[in-house]
Design a protein around this motif. Structure first.
Motif, short mmCIF file in Angstrom:
data_model
loop_
_atom_site.label_atom_id
_atom_site.label_comp_id
_atom_site.label_asym_id
_atom_site.label_seq_id
_atom_site.Cartn_x
_atom_site.Cartn_y
_atom_site.Cartn_z
N LEU A 111 0.84 -1.20 0.00
CA LEU A 111 0.00 0.00 0.00
C LEU A 111 0.87 1.24 0.00
O LEU A 111 1.86 1.33 0.73
CB LEU A 111 -0.91 0.01 1.24
CG LEU A 111 -1.88 -1.16 1.38
CD1 LEU A 111 -2.64 -1.05 2.69
CD2 LEU A 111 -2.85 -1.20 0.21
N GLN A 114 -0.95 6.98 2.60
CA GLN A 114 -2.35 7.40 2.65
C GLN A 114 -2.48 8.88 2.32
O GLN A 114 -1.67 9.70 2.74
CB GLN A 114 -2.94 7.11 4.03
CG GLN A 114 -3.01 5.63 4.35
CD GLN A 114 -3.64 5.34 5.70
OE1 GLN A 114 -4.12 6.25 6.39
NE2 GLN A 114 -3.65 4.08 6.10
N ARG A 122 -7.45 7.62 1.12
CA ARG A 122 -7.16 6.63 0.09
C ARG A 122 -5.71 6.18 0.17
O ARG A 122 -4.81 6.98 0.44
CB ARG A 122 -7.40 7.21 -1.31
CG ARG A 122 -7.21 6.18 -2.43
CD ARG A 122 -7.09 6.85 -3.78
NE ARG A 122 -5.82 7.59 -3.90
CZ ARG A 122 -5.49 8.33 -4.94
NH1 ARG A 122 -6.36 8.48 -5.92
NH2 ARG A 122 -4.33 8.95 -4.99
N SER A 123 -5.50 4.88 -0.08
CA SER A 123 -4.16 4.33 -0.20
C SER A 123 -4.11 3.57 -1.51
O SER A 123 -4.81 2.57 -1.70
CB SER A 123 -3.84 3.40 0.98
OG SER A 123 -2.52 2.90 0.87
N ARG A 124 -3.28 4.05 -2.42
CA ARG A 124 -3.18 3.44 -3.75
C ARG A 124 -2.44 2.10 -3.68
O ARG A 124 -1.54 1.91 -2.87
CB ARG A 124 -2.42 4.38 -4.69
CG ARG A 124 -2.28 3.86 -6.10
CD ARG A 124 -3.47 4.16 -6.96
NE ARG A 124 -3.49 5.56 -7.36
CZ ARG A 124 -4.58 6.21 -7.76
NH1 ARG A 124 -5.73 5.58 -7.77
NH2 ARG A 124 -4.52 7.47 -8.13
N GLU A 126 -0.32 -0.09 -6.28
CA GLU A 126 0.29 0.03 -7.60
C GLU A 126 0.44 -1.36 -8.23
O GLU A 126 1.22 -2.18 -7.77
CB GLU A 126 1.65 0.71 -7.50
CG GLU A 126 2.26 1.00 -8.85
CD GLU A 126 1.33 1.80 -9.74
OE1 GLU A 126 0.81 1.23 -10.72
OE2 GLU A 126 1.11 3.00 -9.45
N LYS A 133 -6.80 1.80 -12.09
CA LYS A 133 -6.25 2.16 -10.77
C LYS A 133 -6.98 1.38 -9.67
O LYS A 133 -8.20 1.28 -9.69
CB LYS A 133 -6.41 3.66 -10.51
CG LYS A 133 -5.83 4.55 -11.61
CD LYS A 133 -4.34 4.41 -11.77
CE LYS A 133 -3.79 5.38 -12.80
NZ LYS A 133 -2.34 5.20 -13.03
N SER A 135 -7.29 0.89 -5.33
CA SER A 135 -7.02 1.58 -4.08
C SER A 135 -7.83 0.97 -2.95
O SER A 135 -8.85 0.30 -3.17
CB SER A 135 -7.42 3.07 -4.18
OG SER A 135 -6.77 3.73 -5.23
#
Length: 220
Positions: A111, A114, A122-124, A126, A133, A135
């Protein structure tokens, strides 16, 4: 739980043909939904039988090809060590001081830092899938997202808590697929954590919130 992946989507998942982000979403849903888990297992079994039938029906220049294949399967299934499952400890994630247990399909993913905007965090994740995308999105109790539609698709898997919008009320495990045909404003009284996948930004559609369209990329 009233919202599930379509049979078509589960079939593509079982065949291993989905992007990683969508596969993770369905795998996580299966951990929470025994009905869909049984459906995917049935699809997988049917696919395996079709593949095996195809192998058996393929002409071979080796007379003992079928016997060799049967011996290989017997050797594999007789190895008890293949069926020893070691479960990894459950991984948790923290948002606003609250701990959440993630589905196993999400536990090996990294993660990113934040990002906060009001009651949204939100925490992307990758996954290097171009414009798709993924998240984790946390909404604090009493939080909401202004009325919006979607330029692409938006998948939301509710991992914890509840929220509601113009189309209904959602609970843990619900798998919600929306497109530009839908317009809604998610609101939660008690807070929620979602796994989201989208391939384009939100587009706010009502009142002063239209001025927020430049930050639609925050949630996307």
């Amino acid at each position: 739980m009233r919202h599930h992946p379509t049979h078509e989507l589960m079939t593509v998942f079982a065949n291993g043909e989905l992007p990683a982000s969508l596969s993770i979403a369905i795998a996580s849903h299966l951990e929470l939904c025994s009905e869909c888990k049984n459906t995917v297992e049935s699809i997988t079994q049917q696919t395996a039988e079709q593949q095996l039938s195809s192998v058996h029906n393929t002409p071979s220049s080796h007379e003992n090809n079928e016997d060799d294949f049967a011996d290989m399967i017997d050797n594999i299934t007789q190895d008890d060590s293949l069926f020893e499952i070691q479960e990894a400890p459950l991984q948790t994630v923290e948002f606003k001081g609250q701990q959440f247990i993630l589905p196993r399909a999400l536990q090996s993913l990294s993660l990113q830092k934040q990002q906060n905007l009001g009651k949204l965090t939100r925490s992307r994740i990758e996954l290097h899938e171009g414009n798709i995308k993924a998240s984790l999105l946390h909404i604090e109790p009493g939080g909401s997202v202004p009325v919006h539609t979607h330029k692409g698709f938006e998948l939301t898997l509710l991992l914890d808590g509840e929220f509601e919008d113009q189309m209904g009320r959602y609970q843990k495990g619900d798998f919600i697929w929306l497109t530009g045909e839908h317009e809604h404003s998610p609101t939660t009284k008690t807070g929620c954590l979602c796994f989201t996948v989208s391939n384009d930004a939100l587009m706010f559609t009502q009142g002063i919130s239209k001025l927020l369209n430049p930050i639609g990329q925050f949630i996307y």
